[in-house]
Design a protein around this motif. Structure first.
Motif, PDB file in Angstrom:
ATOM      1  N   ASP A  95      55.058 -75.144 -33.318  1.00 25.96           N
ATOM      2  CA  ASP A  95      55.888 -75.267 -32.116  1.00 25.96           C
ATOM      3  C   ASP A  95      57.344 -75.111 -32.511  1.00 25.96           C
ATOM      4  O   ASP A  95      57.698 -75.341 -33.668  1.00 25.96           O
ATOM      5  CB  ASP A  95      55.660 -76.644 -31.475  1.00 25.96           C
ATOM      6  N   ASP A  96      58.171 -74.741 -31.561  1.00 27.08           N
ATOM      7  CA  ASP A  96      59.610 -74.622 -31.827  1.00 27.08           C
ATOM      8  C   ASP A  96      60.371 -75.861 -31.370  1.00 27.08           C
ATOM      9  O   ASP A  96      61.557 -75.989 -31.657  1.00 27.08           O
ATOM     10  CB  ASP A  96      60.194 -73.378 -31.137  1.00 27.08           C
ATOM     11  N   ARG A  97      59.725 -76.750 -30.654  1.00 24.30           N
ATOM     12  CA  ARG A  97      60.378 -77.948 -30.103  1.00 24.30           C
ATOM     13  C   ARG A  97      59.936 -79.187 -30.857  1.00 24.30           C
ATOM     14  O   ARG A  97      58.764 -79.577 -30.807  1.00 24.30           O
ATOM     15  CB  ARG A  97      60.034 -78.111 -28.622  1.00 24.30           C
ATOM     16  N   ILE A  98      60.887 -79.834 -31.535  1.00 30.13           N
ATOM     17  CA  ILE A  98      60.523 -81.016 -32.323  1.00 30.13           C
ATOM     18  C   ILE A  98      60.086 -82.176 -31.434  1.00 30.13           C
ATOM     19  O   ILE A  98      59.345 -83.039 -31.888  1.00 30.13           O
ATOM     20  CB  ILE A  98      61.661 -81.441 -33.289  1.00 30.13           C
ATOM     21  N   ARG A  99      60.500 -82.189 -30.180  1.00 28.58           N
ATOM     22  CA  ARG A  99      60.056 -83.267 -29.277  1.00 28.58           C
ATOM     23  C   ARG A  99      58.532 -83.282 -29.161  1.00 28.58           C
ATOM     24  O   ARG A  99      57.943 -84.319 -28.876  1.00 28.58           O
ATOM     25  CB  ARG A  99      60.698 -83.129 -27.901  1.00 28.58           C
ATOM     26  N   ASN A 100      57.896 -82.147 -29.398  1.00 31.15           N
ATOM     27  CA  ASN A 100      56.443 -82.078 -29.313  1.00 31.15           C
ATOM     28  C   ASN A 100      55.749 -82.632 -30.555  1.00 31.15           C
ATOM     29  O   ASN A 100      54.534 -82.776 -30.566  1.00 31.15           O
ATOM     30  CB  ASN A 100      55.999 -80.637 -29.043  1.00 31.15           C
ATOM     31  N   SER A 160      50.845 -74.940 -24.112  1.00 31.26           N
ATOM     32  CA  SER A 160      52.138 -74.671 -23.498  1.00 31.26           C
ATOM     33  C   SER A 160      52.484 -75.758 -22.494  1.00 31.26           C
ATOM     34  O   SER A 160      51.641 -76.157 -21.686  1.00 31.26           O
ATOM     35  CB  SER A 160      52.108 -73.309 -22.797  1.00 31.26           C
ATOM     36  N   ALA A 161      53.721 -76.209 -22.544  1.00 25.76           N
ATOM     37  CA  ALA A 161      54.196 -77.206 -21.575  1.00 25.76           C
ATOM     38  C   ALA A 161      54.557 -76.502 -20.266  1.00 25.76           C
ATOM     39  O   ALA A 161      55.676 -76.579 -19.778  1.00 25.76           O
ATOM     40  CB  ALA A 161      55.386 -77.971 -22.143  1.00 25.76           C
ATOM     41  N   ALA A 162      53.597 -75.810 -19.709  1.00 26.42           N
ATOM     42  CA  ALA A 162      53.811 -74.994 -18.507  1.00 26.42           C
ATOM     43  C   ALA A 162      54.146 -75.823 -17.276  1.00 26.42           C
ATOM     44  O   ALA A 162      54.769 -75.313 -16.340  1.00 26.42           O
ATOM     45  CB  ALA A 162      52.572 -74.141 -18.241  1.00 26.42           C
ATOM     46  N   ASP A 221      55.985 -70.127 -25.765  1.00 25.78           N
ATOM     47  CA  ASP A 221      57.371 -69.674 -25.634  1.00 25.78           C
ATOM     48  C   ASP A 221      58.158 -69.887 -26.911  1.00 25.78           C
ATOM     49  O   ASP A 221      58.182 -70.981 -27.464  1.00 25.78           O
ATOM     50  CB  ASP A 221      58.053 -70.396 -24.464  1.00 25.78           C
ATOM     51  N   GLU A 222      58.770 -68.841 -27.369  1.00 23.58           N
ATOM     52  CA  GLU A 222      59.579 -68.796 -28.580  1.00 23.58           C
ATOM     53  C   GLU A 222      58.747 -68.887 -29.859  1.00 23.58           C
ATOM     54  O   GLU A 222      59.290 -69.009 -30.953  1.00 23.58           O
ATOM     55  CB  GLU A 222      60.682 -69.861 -28.560  1.00 23.58           C
ATOM     56  N   VAL A 223      57.426 -68.833 -29.707  1.00 23.02           N
ATOM     57  CA  VAL A 223      56.530 -68.812 -30.860  1.00 23.02           C
ATOM     58  C   VAL A 223      55.641 -67.561 -30.771  1.00 23.02           C
ATOM     59  O   VAL A 223      55.661 -66.724 -31.657  1.00 23.02           O
ATOM     60  CB  VAL A 223      55.691 -70.106 -30.958  1.00 23.02           C
ATOM     61  N   MET A 224      54.886 -67.450 -29.690  1.00 23.96           N
ATOM     62  CA  MET A 224      54.075 -66.254 -29.450  1.00 23.96           C
ATOM     63  C   MET A 224      54.823 -65.250 -28.567  1.00 23.96           C
ATOM     64  O   MET A 224      54.666 -64.050 -28.719  1.00 23.96           O
ATOM     65  CB  MET A 224      52.756 -66.631 -28.777  1.00 23.96           C
ATOM     66  N   ALA A 225      55.574 -65.781 -27.625  1.00 21.99           N
ATOM     67  CA  ALA A 225      56.295 -64.949 -26.642  1.00 21.99           C
ATOM     68  C   ALA A 225      57.804 -65.079 -26.855  1.00 21.99           C
ATOM     69  O   ALA A 225      58.319 -66.181 -27.051  1.00 21.99           O
ATOM     70  CB  ALA A 225      55.933 -65.396 -25.225  1.00 21.99           C
ATOM     71  N   ASP A 226      58.490 -63.959 -26.790  1.00 18.24           N
ATOM     72  CA  ASP A 226      59.931 -63.916 -27.052  1.00 18.24           C
ATOM     73  C   ASP A 226      60.742 -64.126 -25.766  1.00 18.24           C
ATOM     74  O   ASP A 226      61.187 -63.189 -25.136  1.00 18.24           O
ATOM     75  CB  ASP A 226      60.295 -62.586 -27.705  1.00 18.24           C
ATOM     76  N   PHE A 240      47.459 -75.928 -20.691  1.00 16.53           N
ATOM     77  CA  PHE A 240      48.740 -76.030 -19.989  1.00 16.53           C
ATOM     78  C   PHE A 240      48.939 -77.502 -19.656  1.00 16.53           C
ATOM     79  O   PHE A 240      48.091 -78.122 -19.022  1.00 16.53           O
ATOM     80  CB  PHE A 240      48.749 -75.191 -18.709  1.00 16.53           C
ATOM     81  N   CYS A 241      50.049 -78.042 -20.119  1.00 19.69           N
ATOM     82  CA  CYS A 241      50.299 -79.464 -19.931  1.00 19.69           C
ATOM     83  C   CYS A 241      51.788 -79.698 -19.698  1.00 19.69           C
ATOM     84  O   CYS A 241      52.573 -78.758 -19.669  1.00 19.69           O
ATOM     85  CB  CYS A 241      49.820 -80.247 -21.150  1.00 19.69           C
ATOM     86  N   GLY A 242      52.160 -80.948 -19.546  1.00 14.71           N
ATOM     87  CA  GLY A 242      53.563 -81.316 -19.432  1.00 14.71           C
ATOM     88  C   GLY A 242      54.034 -81.964 -20.719  1.00 14.71           C
ATOM     89  O   GLY A 242      55.048 -81.604 -21.286  1.00 14.71           O
ATOM     90  N   ASP A 243      53.261 -82.901 -21.194  1.00 12.23           N
ATOM     91  CA  ASP A 243      53.596 -83.674 -22.390  1.00 12.23           C
ATOM     92  C   ASP A 243      52.585 -83.332 -23.474  1.00 12.23           C
ATOM     93  O   ASP A 243      51.395 -83.601 -23.334  1.00 12.23           O
ATOM     94  CB  ASP A 243      53.530 -85.161 -22.029  1.00 12.23           C
ATOM     95  N   LYS A 244      53.046 -82.748 -24.542  1.00  9.61           N
ATOM     96  CA  LYS A 244      52.132 -82.309 -25.599  1.00  9.61           C
ATOM     97  C   LYS A 244      51.606 -83.442 -26.473  1.00  9.61           C
ATOM     98  O   LYS A 244      50.831 -83.201 -27.390  1.00  9.61           O
ATOM     99  CB  LYS A 244      52.786 -81.228 -26.455  1.00  9.61           C
TER     100      LYS A 244
END
Length: 174
Positions: free
Chosen positions: A133-138, A89-91, A9-14, A119-123
């Protein structure tokens, strides 16, 4: 071969474009790029509309028809020749997204094996050499090379190596 983990999300998919379209079509509210600059989506809409963000993202099929980010398909295919590519993905945050995301990947990135979809929760579980990734928390516990993919919410972050589009990913990693 180095292992490369790529967020969806926000990297491969808009995802942003789908939200922007939904707000306009269903709520009559137009979101501009300026409104999103440095903000999360829910921060850019009136408080009365913020529940719609969570509502829509939890819908079945929300993730099924997202547009592919320009250049992603071609560059990821090339990356697969040089790296062991995984989609991470944190699906788990949105349980209805599992099948949507899997089917979306099969449609748009059929060359990525199901064995390379995480597919995970915590990367923090991701053990790759490079992660886009677009999320620095990861990146907080990530031990490899983090590459921040520009998204409206992270434009003010300055302490990571950054790419703004898939052409830049290609220039950096191919």
């Amino acid at each position: 071969m180095l292992k490369l983990a790529i967020d969806m999300d926000e990297v491969m998919a808009d995802t942003w474009s789908k939200f922007i379209h939904r707000f306009k079509e269903q709520e009559g509210f137009e979101i501009s790029a300026e409104m999103l600059h440095g903000k999360e989506l829910w921060q850019a809409v009136p408080e009365s509309l913020t529940p719609r963000v969570r509502e829509w993202i939890n819908e079945k099929n929300f993730f099924r028809d997202l547009p592919v980010m320009p250049g992603a398909r071609e560059v990821v295919a090339e990356l697969c020749n040089k790296y062991e590519v995984f989609v991470a993905s944190a699906a788990s945050e949105f349980p209805n997204s599992y099948k949507d995301k899997y089917d979306w990947l099969q449609d748009h990135f059929p060359f990525i094996s199901w064995k390379h979809i995480v597919f995970c929760g915590d990367k923090s579980i991701i053990n790759a050499d490079i992660m886009i990734d677009d999320r620095i928390r990861n990146f907080t516990q990530f031990k490899g090379r983090p590459i921040l993919y520009t998204s409206p919410h992270n434009v003010n972050v300055t302490h990571y190596e950054r790419v703004n589009n898939w052409d830049e990913v290609a220039g950096l990693l191919l």
